[in-house]
Design a protein around this motif. Structure first.
Motif, mmCIF file in Angstrom:
data_model
loop_
_atom_site.group_PDB
_atom_site.id
_atom_site.type_symbol
_atom_site.label_atom_id
_atom_site.label_comp_id
_atom_site.label_asym_id
_atom_site.label_seq_id
_atom_site.Cartn_x
_atom_site.Cartn_y
_atom_site.Cartn_z
ATOM 1 N N GLU A 19 -9.186 -2.941 -11.664
ATOM 2 C CA GLU A 19 -9.708 -1.727 -11.178
ATOM 3 C C GLU A 19 -9.842 -1.399 -10.193
ATOM 4 O O GLU A 19 -9.765 -0.820 -8.767
ATOM 5 C CB GLU A 19 -10.545 -0.649 -12.245
ATOM 6 C CG GLU A 19 -9.209 -0.174 -13.583
ATOM 7 C CD GLU A 19 -9.695 0.765 -14.362
ATOM 8 O OE1 GLU A 19 -11.419 1.196 -14.563
ATOM 9 O OE2 GLU A 19 -10.124 1.312 -15.833
ATOM 10 N N LYS B 288 0.697 -0.991 -0.050
ATOM 11 C CA LYS B 288 -0.045 -0.038 -0.160
ATOM 12 C C LYS B 288 0.658 0.926 -0.618
ATOM 13 O O LYS B 288 0.027 2.562 -0.680
ATOM 14 C CB LYS B 288 -1.433 0.388 1.059
ATOM 15 C CG LYS B 288 -2.130 -0.943 1.510
ATOM 16 C CD LYS B 288 -3.151 -0.664 1.832
ATOM 17 C CE LYS B 288 -2.675 -1.539 3.179
ATOM 18 N NZ LYS B 288 -3.794 -1.505 4.430
ATOM 19 N N SER C 27 2.747 2.443 -5.581
ATOM 20 C CA SER C 27 2.284 1.995 -6.333
ATOM 21 C C SER C 27 2.860 1.487 -7.509
ATOM 22 O O SER C 27 2.209 0.927 -8.450
ATOM 23 C CB SER C 27 2.151 3.877 -7.417
ATOM 24 O OG SER C 27 3.326 4.112 -7.748
ATOM 25 N N VAL D 153 -4.636 -7.455 -4.240
ATOM 26 C CA VAL D 153 -3.812 -6.737 -5.374
ATOM 27 C C VAL D 153 -3.396 -7.241 -5.726
ATOM 28 O O VAL D 153 -4.016 -8.279 -7.110
ATOM 29 C CB VAL D 153 -2.188 -6.479 -4.378
ATOM 30 C CG1 VAL D 153 -1.868 -6.456 -3.186
ATOM 31 C CG2 VAL D 153 -1.674 -8.170 -4.293
ATOM 32 N N PRO E 20 -1.212 -2.467 -12.179
ATOM 33 C CA PRO E 20 -2.111 -1.689 -12.587
ATOM 34 C C PRO E 20 -2.176 -1.412 -13.609
ATOM 35 O O PRO E 20 -1.252 -2.081 -14.462
ATOM 36 C CB PRO E 20 -1.699 -0.390 -11.775
ATOM 37 C CG PRO E 20 0.473 -0.867 -11.384
ATOM 38 C CD PRO E 20 0.083 -1.954 -11.644
ATOM 39 N N ARG F 146 -1.318 -2.468 -7.087
ATOM 40 C CA ARG F 146 -2.268 -1.738 -6.590
ATOM 41 C C ARG F 146 -2.653 -2.817 -6.086
ATOM 42 O O ARG F 146 -2.974 -4.012 -5.601
ATOM 43 C CB ARG F 146 -3.475 -1.415 -7.560
ATOM 44 C CG ARG F 146 -4.733 -1.074 -7.527
ATOM 45 C CD ARG F 146 -5.565 -1.004 -8.570
ATOM 46 N NE ARG F 146 -5.502 0.470 -9.466
ATOM 47 C CZ ARG F 146 -5.209 0.398 -10.384
ATOM 48 N NH1 ARG F 146 -5.840 -0.523 -11.537
ATOM 49 N NH2 ARG F 146 -5.076 1.444 -11.647
ATOM 50 N N TYR F 147 -3.537 -1.658 -4.077
ATOM 51 C CA TYR F 147 -4.164 -2.107 -3.185
ATOM 52 C C TYR F 147 -5.435 -2.499 -3.359
ATOM 53 O O TYR F 147 -6.078 -1.002 -3.907
ATOM 54 C CB TYR F 147 -3.089 -1.736 -1.748
ATOM 55 C CG TYR F 147 -3.669 -2.686 -0.926
ATOM 56 C CD1 TYR F 147 -3.184 -4.197 -0.408
ATOM 57 C CD2 TYR F 147 -5.150 -2.048 0.014
ATOM 58 C CE1 TYR F 147 -3.767 -4.219 1.304
ATOM 59 C CE2 TYR F 147 -5.157 -3.137 0.776
ATOM 60 C CZ TYR F 147 -4.546 -4.321 1.592
ATOM 61 O OH TYR F 147 -5.264 -4.837 2.676
ATOM 62 N N LEU F 148 -5.704 -3.291 -3.184
ATOM 63 C CA LEU F 148 -7.339 -3.630 -3.464
ATOM 64 C C LEU F 148 -8.145 -3.421 -2.498
ATOM 65 O O LEU F 148 -9.315 -3.284 -2.801
ATOM 66 C CB LEU F 148 -7.939 -4.103 -4.911
ATOM 67 C CG LEU F 148 -7.534 -4.417 -5.598
ATOM 68 C CD1 LEU F 148 -7.096 -5.422 -7.365
ATOM 69 C CD2 LEU F 148 -7.366 -3.523 -6.927
#
Length: 517
Positions: free
Chosen positions: A312, A290, A293, A303, A306, A296-298
């Protein structure tokens, strides 16, 4: 926080005058065509100048009332509202702020917008932070609204803060904001930020003043053995991040770039090539990811790389399972579904196991999973009929049913019900809130204290107790069959006996000698 009263349009029938200690404040309830001549009168011009003098900043009418000219008018907020908004064509606005009337050139919407902006900017400040940082934010947000609004906003914002009064080292005498919000989550974060080290769940619960810690906020990190902390408690955070996150990215790129990964999966892969301490858990790896970048941490330990449109946002396990079943057009073997889910996203074993118990899914038979709305013979009407019948049977018996007996009751209802398996019967009923279920495979009414069906282990124990410590295996098996509709295998009976310190010797079940009194 703000309430704006709807303007009351003036009538045409009455004129009034208020006078008190220098106040000459004529209020004429007149139609709009009569208002223009009124503005040209001497009293109106004097009132206009007085109003202009105080409009630049928002002010409570209670403060204006300290001036004798305003005192009587402020006792009648509706009068002030009419004059400034109607007679003088919205020269100013009167609105309610925390149940008190205020006067300002700005409408209530401007004050509300400023408050929302302040809250958004305050939430963006990394915590812990000095109280002075928030005071400066209030000053900047209210620079064109005046000191009264600034004071009000400052008090409102502080009411949502968890504040630690500095008492040692560099923080002596300084107040630190540990959390924003009055929720339990805010209190939990405040306690953790005030601690110099991670805390055990029990100690954290005690300091927060609750019985137990439930779901943890995203900021929390589990350091192992029930110990919870934050990023500031993570030893050598930046070094671990530089070491593990690029390696995690390579794993994702090589093994599943289109897939959503669970941090526990990545941690298992990373342990193959990195010496990682036991205290660095899936929570910790999530915190490392987190912080940058590269991935992407969802949320909830998920994860992804990106750039992928499909990644997304986090894909929920139940949504993915439902999509698989819809696409298949028919029930699918559980093992096949688990494999397909694993190719799309990572999830814990517990999450995978739990998703199949959701009410939109049914166990069609021992192997296959289907959709409640599609794969139940007879559809919704058959499910409703089965539930009503079982409810009536349970109410009449005043004790529960095993899976086998519930199936026998249901399958006799209609040709559609005759096609139901025992697994489908229990799945269909499980979606109905009128029933409760036990892990031993029984159901009862939700209003009961239990399913009112003894477990198999209880049946064995009771049989031994009633027979004085020695009972025939056949009697025990028959008793279990009467309740559950089937008999355990001999190995199953041996396991049950072992759990209550008993043994099976040929055709007899006996307490072990050391357990007889």
């Amino acid at each position: 926080m703000l309430e704006q009263e709807e303007p009351r349009l003036p009538g045409v029938r009455l004129a009034t005058m208020h006078r008190a200690k220098g106040l000459e404040f004529h209020v004429v309830l007149a139609s709009s065509e009569k208002q223009e001549p009124l503005r040209k009168q001497g009293w109106a011009k004097r009132a206009s100048r007085r109003i202009d003098a105080v409009l630049d900043v928002a002010t409570p009418l209670s403060v204006l009332a300290r001036d004798p000219w305003w005192a009587e008018a402020c006792a009648r907020p509706a009068v002030v509202k009419f004059v400034v908004e109607t007679l003088f064509d919205e020269k100013g606005h009167v609105f309610e702020l925390e149940d008190a009337p205020w006067l300002a050139r700005h409408p209530a919407s401007a004050i509300a917008s400023a408050w929302q902006d302040l809250c958004a900017r305050a939430e963006a400040i990394a915590l812990p932070a000095s109280l002075s940082a928030f005071d400066a934010l209030v000053a900047a947000t209210t620079s064109n609204l005046g000191d009264h609004v600034a004071a009000h906003f400052r008090n409102e914002l502080r009411a949502t803060m968890q504040i630690d009064v500095g008492h040692d080292g560099a923080n002596r005498g300084a107040n630190r904001v540990l959390a924003l919000g009055a929720s339990r989550t805010a209190a939990l974060l405040a306690v953790l930020r005030a601690s110099s080290e991670p805390l055990h769940r029990d100690e954290l619960a005690r300091r927060v003043g609750i019985e137990r810690i439930g779901n943890l906020p995203d900021e929390a990190i589990v350091f192992g053995r029930g110990t919870i902390g934050l990023r500031e408690h993570f030893r050598d955070f930046d070094q671990w991040r530089a070491r593990l996150v690029p390696a995690a990215v390579r794993i994702v790129e090589q093994l599943g770039p289109e897939r959503q990964w669970h941090t526990s999966e990545l941690l298992d892969e990373l342990r193959e090539s990195h010496d990682i301490p036991e205290w660095l858990t899936a929570y910790g790896l999530g915190a490392l990811i987190k912080a940058g970048s590269e991935l992407r941490y969802l949320g909830r330990f998920r994860v992804a790389l990106p750039g992928s449109r499909e990644n997304e946002s986090r894909v929920y396990v139940h949504e993915a399972l439902e999509e698989l079943l819809v696409d298949a057009g028919e029930p699918v073997a559980r093992g096949v579904l688990v494999t397909k889910l694993g190719s799309r996203l990572g999830a814990s074993e517990i999450a995978i196991a739990q998703v199949f118990t959701r009410p939109q899914f049914v166990r069609v038979d021992r192997e296959r999973i289907g959709l409640l709305a599609r794969d139940v013979p007879g559809g919704a009407s058959a499910i409703a009929e089965a539930a009503a019948h079982v409810e009536a049977v349970l109410a009449r018996r005043e004790r529960g049913l095993s899976e086998v007996h519930a199936h026998e009751e249901v399958r006799a209802l209609s040709p559609d019900h005759a096609r139901w398996t025992a697994e489908l019967t229990m799945s269909g009923l499980r979606a109905d809130g009128r029933f409760r279920f036990s892990t031993s495979g029984a159901l009862g009414l939700a209003t009961w204290e239990s399913t009112r069906v003894p477990t198999r282990l209880e049946l064995v124990r009771n049989s031994l107790a009633e027979a004085g410590g020695r009972v025939s295996a056949e009697a025990v098996l028959a008793r279990i069959e009467a309740y559950y509709g089937d008999r355990p295998s001999r190995s199953g009976l041996l396991s049950l006996a072992s759990n209550i310190q008993a043994s099976v010797d040929g055709d007899w079940l006996s307490r072990r000698p050391e357990d007889t009194a």
